[in-house]
Design a protein around this motif. Structure first.
Motif, PDB file in Angstrom:
ATOM      1  N   GLY A   1      -5.344   4.256  -6.354  1.00 14.05           N
ATOM      2  CA  GLY A   1      -5.276   3.215  -5.338  1.00 14.05           C
ATOM      3  C   GLY A   1      -5.463   1.831  -5.917  1.00 14.05           C
ATOM      4  O   GLY A   1      -4.769   0.875  -5.546  1.00 14.05           O
ATOM      5  N   THR A   2      -6.401   1.710  -6.837  1.00 16.26           N
ATOM      6  CA  THR A   2      -6.649   0.434  -7.497  1.00 16.26           C
ATOM      7  C   THR A   2      -5.437   0.005  -8.320  1.00 16.26           C
ATOM      8  O   THR A   2      -5.069  -1.172  -8.363  1.00 16.26           O
ATOM      9  CB  THR A   2      -7.882   0.535  -8.412  1.00 16.26           C
ATOM     10  OG1 THR A   2      -9.021   0.909  -7.627  1.00 16.26           O
ATOM     11  CG2 THR A   2      -8.167  -0.785  -9.107  1.00 16.26           C
TER      12      THR A   2
ATOM     13  N   ARG B   1      -2.262   0.807  -7.785  1.00 13.79           N
ATOM     14  CA  ARG B   1      -1.174   0.362  -6.904  1.00 13.79           C
ATOM     15  C   ARG B   1      -1.465  -1.036  -6.362  1.00 13.79           C
ATOM     16  O   ARG B   1      -0.568  -1.883  -6.273  1.00 13.79           O
ATOM     17  CB  ARG B   1      -0.985   1.360  -5.748  1.00 13.79           C
ATOM     18  CG  ARG B   1       0.145   0.949  -4.785  1.00 13.79           C
ATOM     19  CD  ARG B   1       0.551   2.084  -3.888  1.00 13.79           C
ATOM     20  NE  ARG B   1       1.255   3.131  -4.617  1.00 13.79           N
ATOM     21  CZ  ARG B   1       2.541   3.085  -4.942  1.00 13.79           C
ATOM     22  NH1 ARG B   1       3.276   2.020  -4.638  1.00 13.79           N
ATOM     23  NH2 ARG B   1       3.105   4.078  -5.588  1.00 13.79           N
ATOM     24  N   GLU B   2      -2.703  -1.304  -6.021  1.00 11.09           N
ATOM     25  CA  GLU B   2      -3.073  -2.637  -5.544  1.00 11.09           C
ATOM     26  C   GLU B   2      -2.875  -3.683  -6.640  1.00 11.09           C
ATOM     27  O   GLU B   2      -2.408  -4.792  -6.396  1.00 11.09           O
ATOM     28  CB  GLU B   2      -4.525  -2.635  -5.086  1.00 11.09           C
ATOM     29  CG  GLU B   2      -5.010  -3.979  -4.549  1.00 11.09           C
ATOM     30  CD  GLU B   2      -6.476  -3.951  -4.150  1.00 11.09           C
ATOM     31  OE1 GLU B   2      -7.019  -5.032  -3.841  1.00 11.09           O
ATOM     32  OE2 GLU B   2      -7.075  -2.856  -4.159  1.00 11.09           O
TER      33      GLU B   2
ATOM     34  N   GLY C   1       1.048  -3.922  -7.118  1.00 12.86           N
ATOM     35  CA  GLY C   1       1.856  -4.041  -5.914  1.00 12.86           C
ATOM     36  C   GLY C   1       2.150  -5.468  -5.506  1.00 12.86           C
ATOM     37  O   GLY C   1       1.853  -6.431  -6.227  1.00 12.86           O
TER      38      GLY C   1
ATOM     39  N   GLY D   1       0.921  -7.279  -2.964  1.00 12.69           N
ATOM     40  CA  GLY D   1      -0.095  -7.973  -2.190  1.00 12.69           C
ATOM     41  C   GLY D   1      -0.535  -9.289  -2.793  1.00 12.69           C
ATOM     42  O   GLY D   1      -0.023  -9.739  -3.832  1.00 12.69           O
TER      43      GLY D   1
ATOM     44  N   GLY E   1      -1.682  -8.738  -6.213  1.00 12.84           N
ATOM     45  CA  GLY E   1      -0.842  -7.817  -6.962  1.00 12.84           C
ATOM     46  C   GLY E   1       0.143  -8.531  -7.874  1.00 12.84           C
ATOM     47  O   GLY E   1       0.431  -9.720  -7.712  1.00 12.84           O
TER      48      GLY E   1
ATOM     49  N   PRO F   1       4.962  -1.363  -2.197  1.00 12.31           N
ATOM     50  CA  PRO F   1       3.640  -1.249  -1.586  1.00 12.31           C
ATOM     51  C   PRO F   1       3.174   0.179  -1.354  1.00 12.31           C
ATOM     52  O   PRO F   1       1.982   0.435  -1.268  1.00 12.31           O
ATOM     53  CB  PRO F   1       3.796  -2.001  -0.255  1.00 12.31           C
ATOM     54  CG  PRO F   1       5.269  -1.999   0.017  1.00 12.31           C
ATOM     55  CD  PRO F   1       5.914  -2.068  -1.319  1.00 12.31           C
ATOM     56  N   HIS F   2       4.113   1.119  -1.253  1.00 11.93           N
ATOM     57  CA  HIS F   2       3.740   2.528  -1.076  1.00 11.93           C
ATOM     58  C   HIS F   2       4.822   3.410  -1.686  1.00 11.93           C
ATOM     59  O   HIS F   2       5.964   2.971  -1.875  1.00 11.93           O
ATOM     60  CB  HIS F   2       3.527   2.856   0.406  1.00 11.93           C
ATOM     61  CG  HIS F   2       4.635   2.417   1.301  1.00 11.93           C
ATOM     62  ND1 HIS F   2       5.772   3.182   1.513  1.00 11.93           N
ATOM     63  CD2 HIS F   2       4.820   1.277   2.016  1.00 11.93           C
ATOM     64  CE1 HIS F   2       6.586   2.542   2.333  1.00 11.93           C
ATOM     65  NE2 HIS F   2       6.041   1.375   2.651  1.00 11.93           N
TER      66      HIS F   2
END
Length: 315
Positions: free
Chosen positions: A241-242, A244-245, A248, A250, A253, A259-260
């Protein structure tokens, strides 16, 4: 696709990096250092982009199926090699099959050697996933072992010994001078030492309430000529999760991945699941001054379907 994330030398980056408190379990230094290095490259590229929208391709480099984030620029040591003590810590991450560790070990060490412009490491400490140290009763606790006998970490000692053979081969080739372990109690050491040819000279443990080291471990380490060191590293230093953040679209990011995992074609960024593979930390200290000249991290993640890795022969 394999993504190689790098911090460069965080001691001379010129960025404001929030470093963790001495005894705080946190990966904040790693994450902030990566973000700072990404931002530095983005700023440089945007300054010469003539007001055009910045694309991650401008500040990263792709070679075959590997993407360097950001573009990799090694920072060799400035003085002769014998002026430094170089320590490396390799973190194997939870959920990654131990069968990949042989390749990961060699890849991590190769990156550090090229980054620093050296041919050998003074000390390499290995951190196995799912193992923590309890200073109160001197036991390691592995939640994965308790929950499922079929988990990756349940391979336990056998998997660790197989990984250790790769480190021993590098030690025999003088690539690594000394080997160390992390979070090993006297009980685990007593099972581990008789099975290895090159014994660890260091045991790095995370001690709660500041340096309360069990007497049994102190005595065992002394008898076996093992130096006890403390650390404040996070066991799962780079969760998916970290990652991807971090990569990503964001606010904080890098704008590299979607984003997913199931993002549609209309959404920007590379598509697919992101799976962190390993993290390595390196530190070069000038011996006669006790000053850290070069410190940094590499982290590797797999995007999309994982590639089946060929077995690595131990020589």
């Amino acid at each position: 696709m394999k993504l190689i994330l790098s911090t460069s030398n965080i001691m001379s980056s010129g960025q404001s990096i929030v470093r963790r408190p001495l005894f705080s379990k946190s990966n904040v230094e790693l994450i902030n250092s990566l973000r700072a290095n990404f931002a530095s490259f983005q700023h440089h590229c945007s300054a010469s982009a003539d007001s055009q929208p910045l694309n991650y391709r401008q500040w990263t480099t792709q070679e075959d199926d590997t993407l360097y984030v950001p573009s990799w620029r090694p920072t060799p040591l400035s003085e002769p090699r014998d002026s430094y003590d170089v320590t490396v810590k390799l973190f194997f991450l939870p959920g990654i099959p131990s069968s990949r560790r042989c390749r990961h070990t060699r890849d991590a060490i190769d990156l550090v050697l090229k980054e620093l412009g050296i041919e050998n490491i003074d000390l390499l400490i290995v951190s196995f996933p799912g193992v923590t140290f309890d200073a109160d009763d001197e036991e390691e606790v592995s939640a994965d072992e308790d929950e499922s006998a079929g988990s990756d970490e349940s391979e336990g000692l056998d998997a660790q010994l197989k990984t250790w053979q790769v480190l021993e081969s590098l030690h025999n080739k003088d690539v690594i001078s000394q080997l160390g372990v992390s979070e090993f109690s006297s009980e685990r050491l007593s099972k581990f030492l008789p099975e290895v040819k090159v014994r660890p000279t260091v045991d790095q443990i995370n001690v709660k309430d500041c340096c309360v080291v069990p007497k049994s471990l102190i005595m065992y380490a002394k008898e076996n000529k093992i130096e006890l060191l403390t650390h404040a590293d996070c066991m799962d230093i780079l969760p998916p999760g970290t990652t991807r953040e971090l990569l990503g679209p964001g606010k904080d990011g890098a704008g590299i991945i979607a984003p997913h995992p199931d993002a549609g074609p209309e959404e920007p960024g590379l598509k697919g699941d992101i799976e962190p593979q390993w993290v390595v930390k390196y530190t070069a200290v000038v011996k006669n001054r006790g000053v850290i000249e070069n410190k940094g991290y590499f982290a590797v993640a797999q995007l999309g379907s994982c590639i089946e890795e060929k077995p690595v022969e131990i020589s």
